[in-house]
Design a protein around this motif. Structure first.
Motif, PDB file in Angstrom:
ATOM      1  N   LEU A 131       0.815  -1.232   0.000  1.00  0.00           N
ATOM      2  CA  LEU A 131       0.000   0.000   0.000  1.00  0.00           C
ATOM      3  C   LEU A 131       0.842   1.273   0.000  1.00  0.00           C
ATOM      4  CD1 LEU A 131      -3.102  -0.279   2.349  1.00  0.00           C
ATOM      5  CD2 LEU A 131      -3.058   0.600   0.030  1.00  0.00           C
ATOM      6  N   ILE A 132       2.124   1.164   0.334  1.00  0.00           N
ATOM      7  CA  ILE A 132       2.927   2.379   0.508  1.00  0.00           C
ATOM      8  C   ILE A 132       2.854   3.317  -0.703  1.00  0.00           C
ATOM      9  CG2 ILE A 132       5.296   3.228   0.709  1.00  0.00           C
ATOM     10  CD1 ILE A 132       5.813   1.042   2.746  1.00  0.00           C
ATOM     11  N   PRO A 133       3.068   2.828  -1.936  1.00  0.00           N
ATOM     12  CA  PRO A 133       3.032   3.779  -3.059  1.00  0.00           C
ATOM     13  C   PRO A 133       1.689   4.491  -3.189  1.00  0.00           C
ATOM     14  CG  PRO A 133       3.998   1.706  -3.749  1.00  0.00           C
ATOM     15  CD  PRO A 133       3.444   1.480  -2.382  1.00  0.00           C
ATOM     16  N   SER A 134       0.596   3.800  -2.903  1.00  0.00           N
ATOM     17  CA  SER A 134      -0.721   4.432  -3.031  1.00  0.00           C
ATOM     18  C   SER A 134      -0.892   5.593  -2.070  1.00  0.00           C
ATOM     19  CB  SER A 134      -1.828   3.404  -2.773  1.00  0.00           C
ATOM     20  OG  SER A 134      -1.648   2.297  -3.596  1.00  0.00           O
ATOM     21  N   MET A 135      -0.048   5.619  -1.034  1.00  0.00           N
ATOM     22  CA  MET A 135      -0.179   6.677  -0.039  1.00  0.00           C
ATOM     23  C   MET A 135       0.650   7.904  -0.410  1.00  0.00           C
ATOM     24  SD  MET A 135      -2.293   5.728   2.012  1.00  0.00           S
ATOM     25  CE  MET A 135      -3.173   4.512   1.076  1.00  0.00           C
ATOM     26  N   ILE A 136       1.389   7.831  -1.514  1.00  0.00           N
ATOM     27  CA  ILE A 136       2.201   8.971  -1.926  1.00  0.00           C
ATOM     28  C   ILE A 136       1.429   9.772  -2.956  1.00  0.00           C
ATOM     29  CG2 ILE A 136       4.391   9.659  -2.948  1.00  0.00           C
ATOM     30  CD1 ILE A 136       5.515   6.981  -2.027  1.00  0.00           C
ATOM     31  N   PRO A 137       1.279  11.080  -2.754  1.00  0.00           N
ATOM     32  CA  PRO A 137       0.489  11.891  -3.668  1.00  0.00           C
ATOM     33  C   PRO A 137       1.012  11.883  -5.098  1.00  0.00           C
ATOM     34  CG  PRO A 137       0.895  13.072  -1.645  1.00  0.00           C
ATOM     35  CD  PRO A 137       1.731  11.842  -1.583  1.00  0.00           C
ATOM     36  N   ALA A 138       0.102  12.151  -6.023  1.00  0.00           N
ATOM     37  CA  ALA A 138       0.345  11.946  -7.446  1.00  0.00           C
ATOM     38  C   ALA A 138       1.638  12.566  -8.004  1.00  0.00           C
ATOM     39  CB  ALA A 138      -0.869  12.432  -8.219  1.00  0.00           C
ATOM     40  N   PRO A 139       1.837  13.880  -7.958  1.00  0.00           N
ATOM     41  CA  PRO A 139       2.973  14.436  -8.693  1.00  0.00           C
ATOM     42  C   PRO A 139       4.318  13.958  -8.166  1.00  0.00           C
ATOM     43  CG  PRO A 139       1.880  16.135  -7.458  1.00  0.00           C
ATOM     44  CD  PRO A 139       1.063  14.917  -7.306  1.00  0.00           C
ATOM     45  N   LEU A 140       4.370  13.600  -6.880  1.00  0.00           N
ATOM     46  CA  LEU A 140       5.619  13.085  -6.337  1.00  0.00           C
ATOM     47  C   LEU A 140       5.984  11.780  -7.018  1.00  0.00           C
ATOM     48  CD1 LEU A 140       4.936  13.675  -2.542  1.00  0.00           C
ATOM     49  CD2 LEU A 140       5.614  15.288  -4.281  1.00  0.00           C
ATOM     50  N   LEU A 144       9.291  11.202  -9.345  1.00  0.00           N
ATOM     51  CA  LEU A 144      10.158  10.078  -8.974  1.00  0.00           C
ATOM     52  C   LEU A 144      10.411   9.171 -10.171  1.00  0.00           C
ATOM     53  CD1 LEU A 144      11.566   8.169  -6.981  1.00  0.00           C
ATOM     54  CD2 LEU A 144       9.350   7.296  -6.341  1.00  0.00           C
ATOM     55  N   TRP A 192       2.616   0.206 -10.522  1.00  0.00           N
ATOM     56  CA  TRP A 192       3.377   0.297  -9.270  1.00  0.00           C
ATOM     57  C   TRP A 192       2.588   1.096  -8.245  1.00  0.00           C
ATOM     58  CZ3 TRP A 192       5.612   4.582  -6.761  1.00  0.00           C
ATOM     59  CH2 TRP A 192       6.571   4.280  -5.782  1.00  0.00           C
TER      60      TRP A 192
ATOM     61  N   TRP B  44       9.799  -4.652  -5.657  1.00  0.00           N
ATOM     62  CA  TRP B  44       9.441  -3.753  -6.766  1.00  0.00           C
ATOM     63  C   TRP B  44       8.829  -2.468  -6.204  1.00  0.00           C
ATOM     64  CZ3 TRP B  44       4.241  -4.016  -9.640  1.00  0.00           C
ATOM     65  CH2 TRP B  44       4.231  -3.105 -10.704  1.00  0.00           C
ATOM     66  N   ASN B 233      -4.227  12.944   1.041  1.00  0.00           N
ATOM     67  CA  ASN B 233      -3.457  12.551  -0.130  1.00  0.00           C
ATOM     68  C   ASN B 233      -3.783  13.431  -1.325  1.00  0.00           C
ATOM     69  OD1 ASN B 233      -2.026  10.942  -1.956  1.00  0.00           O
ATOM     70  ND2 ASN B 233      -2.451   9.144  -0.712  1.00  0.00           N
ATOM     71  N   LEU B 272      11.828  16.047  -2.757  1.00  0.00           N
ATOM     72  CA  LEU B 272      10.811  15.027  -3.001  1.00  0.00           C
ATOM     73  C   LEU B 272      10.593  14.170  -1.759  1.00  0.00           C
ATOM     74  CD1 LEU B 272       9.195  13.886  -5.579  1.00  0.00           C
ATOM     75  CD2 LEU B 272      10.808  12.020  -5.440  1.00  0.00           C
TER      76      LEU B 272
END
Lengths: 318, 301
Positions: A131-140, A144, A192, B44, B233, B272
């Protein structure tokens, strides 16, 4: 599903007054709770849509201060005759076709595996990591991944060039410059990003399968493979269909990814109808807001037709 | 944080593989396959995050061409981060953006939570005339490409209200974007509360508001956490509106600052990482309730 279909909540105290009286009283007691939602939703969701529909029938240009004239369907006629608009739709469709299978099947496999982890703590750790990536806001995320795909600092080409030796610096794949590769590069990033969130949906679906069903099948000698095709896939089908429709909607309307990762280049694969609309509305020429609004509505109508079509196909299967 | 999460998972997992007496030899092979696929997926997921942290502490003349493990590290390691935080005035673009983002996010999170709790309650435990129409419109809005189609109209409305270039006012459209999902989450969670509890409170003479605040609110905590995290978010990272409805550089949010091309320098990577950390901390604190809440509310139906 059962929850969504449950009957209307009824008031605890039934009155002998006429029906309209009860309706009026219910209205007075319940609508104050809806005021905030209606305020935001009507003001900044419904009104803008109506407003842009109205704009689409005018020749509104932001940069000259003249009052817009009503020009009927002219904007729509122009847009339909524009190759750029249809090319934009085509590009969005190609991206969507590449994006959807991975966004559904990778999380499904992850969910089936996590569901079989018997130790609860380990299963939770897997869920959290996914779940970690889903918790990072879109433009970041997008910034990345621009770095990930970069030819100079990007680790992906590091592996392909320096480690595996499949390419050298001169012919290393340019993930975001190549007009075909970029579809896959952006789709890969989206997989991802959405992996954990979509896995949650499938896990909820798997949890609804009664535990004794697979056990019984196993006793009858069914192998893993047959159990998947015989039981699991049918239980997950409603989720697959809903996610297909929802993700079709989001993939066709992608715009922020394209702006950040590629910018407004009319020859790029990322110049879809959404980019065309934004370009016309806020960047080029006189900022033809009326024309842009028409593009937006045409794209939306196109999508609604496809969504209605998808609903039609999926419904007839059940 | 990431390495902490990986460590225990690996060790527990091997223990688990050894300590499962029920399973004969062949399924244990299956067990290994299952966990190796999952560990592959997890690596990944984590690899880009580990990489960006490494990139943010790179030093040396080749830092723009080094693509994996840094040859030289910053000395001290956090030098790039210190560089962001020094000059703590609003003249510093990083600080200015950070403060805009913080204000917008607070407003959005608060208004979304309040709106969703009240509406979720009304749509599940009160008899609301026309509730089906309202729910239907909210569902329809989720299948419509609202963000793109509404953009021109939204600009016009904000322009008329004199809210262009007023960053705080972004919370109006942000809350509006979150309303549909949040109401469904809260409605799902409220529906899980037995009707008898609400009725009992009523019979004791509590009004509908007191029932909500005094009795139901603690019971729907998981759903509130989901709404808080999702709206955080969105507000923290929304780019399209923040770059369209705001023109002056001074008014950029953190997301716009990042999205407008910040180059590939290690210092940018530090920026970032700093922008990511609040989201990850919020998730780290709330993950327990968040997972429950997703199960209770968001994923029903």
């Amino acid at each position: 599903m059962a929850q969504a279909l449950s009957p209307e909540p009824h008031s605890s105290a039934r009155q002998s007054r006429p029906g309209w009286w009860r309706t009026a009283r219910d209205f007075i007691t319940s609508y104050p709770y809806l005021i905030p939602v209606l305020f935001f939703f009507v003001g900044w969701q419904l009104l803008p849509i109506v407003q842009s529909l109205r704009l689409s029938f005018t020749d509104d240009r932001f940069l000259d201060n003249q009052a817009p004239n009503w020009i009927g369907l002219d904007n729509y006629r122009t847009a339909i005759q524009q190759g750029l608009f249809w090319q934009g739709i085509k590009r969005a469709l190609i991206f969507t076709a590449i994006f959807i299978p991975g966004m559904i099947f990778i999380p499904m496999i992850a969910a089936i595996l996590v569901d079989r982890v018997t130790n609860n703590k380990v299963a939770t750790v897997y869920r959290i990591i996914l779940l970690i990536p889903s918790m990072i806001p879109a433009p970041l995320i997008f910034v990345l991944w621009v770095w990930m795909y970069d030819n100079y600092i990007g680790p992906i080409n590091y592996f392909l060039v320096d480690r595996l030796g499949w390419f050298d610096l001169a012919n290393a794949p340019l993930w975001l410059e190549n007009n075909i590769l970029i579809y896959f590069s952006i789709a890969f990033m989206e997989w991802w990003w959405g992996l954990g969130y979509h896995t949650m949906f499938f896990l909820a679906g798997l949890a609804s399968i009664p535990r004794d069903l697979p056990d019984a099948a196993r006793v009858d000698g069914a192998g893993e493979w047959r159990m998947f095709w015989g039981i699991t896939i049918w239980r997950l089908l409603p989720i697959i269909l809903v996610l297909t429709v929802v993700r079709f909607g989001s993939a066709m309307a992608v715009i922020t990814e394209y702006i950040i990762m590629q910018g407004f280049d009319r020859n790029s694969s990322t110049y879809t109808w959404t980019m065309y609309m934004y370009d016309e509305a806020f960047r080029t020429g006189q900022q033809f807001r009326g024309y842009a609004a028409a593009i937006g509505w045409l794209g939306a109508l196109f999508m609604l037709v496809v969504v209605a079509f998808l609903f039609y196909i999926f419904r007839s299967r059940d | 944080m990431t390495s902490l999460l990986v460590g225990p998972s690996g060790s527990q997992e091997t223990q688990h593989a050894m300590a499962s007496p029920r399973l004969p030899v062949l399924p244990s092979l299956r067990l290994v396959a299952k966990h190796s696929v999952l560990i592959l997926l997890c690596s990944w997921v984590l690899a880009p995050l580990v990489w960006v942290v490494l990139h943010s502490v790179k030093a040396g003349p080749f830092k723009y061409f080094e693509r994996a493990w840094p040859k030289e590290f910053q000395d001290p390691l956090w030098a790039n981060y210190r560089w962001l935080w020094q000059d703590a005035t609003l003249e510093n673009p990083f600080y200015r953006s950070l403060s805009h983002s913080a204000v917008i996010t607070l407003l959005t999170v608060f208004s979304t939570a309040v709106a969703a709790v009240l509406a979720g309650y009304a749509l599940s435990h009160l008899s609301t005339p026309g509730s089906r129409v309202i729910l239907g419109i909210l569902v329809a809005s989720m299948f419509f490409p609202t963000q793109v189609t509404a953009l021109t109209g939204l600009f016009k409305i904000q322009y008329r209200l004199g809210l262009i270039d007023r960053p705080w006012s972004l919370f109006f459209p942000y809350t509006a974007m979150m309303v549909a999902v949040s109401v469904f989450v809260m409605r799902g969670v409220f529906q899980a509360v037995p009707k008898e509890i609400v009725d009992a409170a009523r019979i004791d003479g509590a009004g509908s508001l007191r029932t909500l605040v005094g009795i139901l609110l603690p019971m729907v905590r998981n759903g509130i956490v989901v709404v808080l995290i999702l709206s955080f978010n969105l507000a923290w990272g929304e780019y399209l509106l923040a770059s369209t409805l705001v023109n002056r550089r001074d008014n950029w949010t953190l997301a716009v600052l990042l999205g407008q091309g910040i180059g590939v320098a290690p210092g940018s990577a530090a920026l970032l990482v700093v922008a990511m950390v609040p989201a990850l901390i919020a998730f780290g604190i709330a993950q327990h309730w968040f997972l429950r809440g997703l199960q209770d509310g968001a994923l029903r139906g």
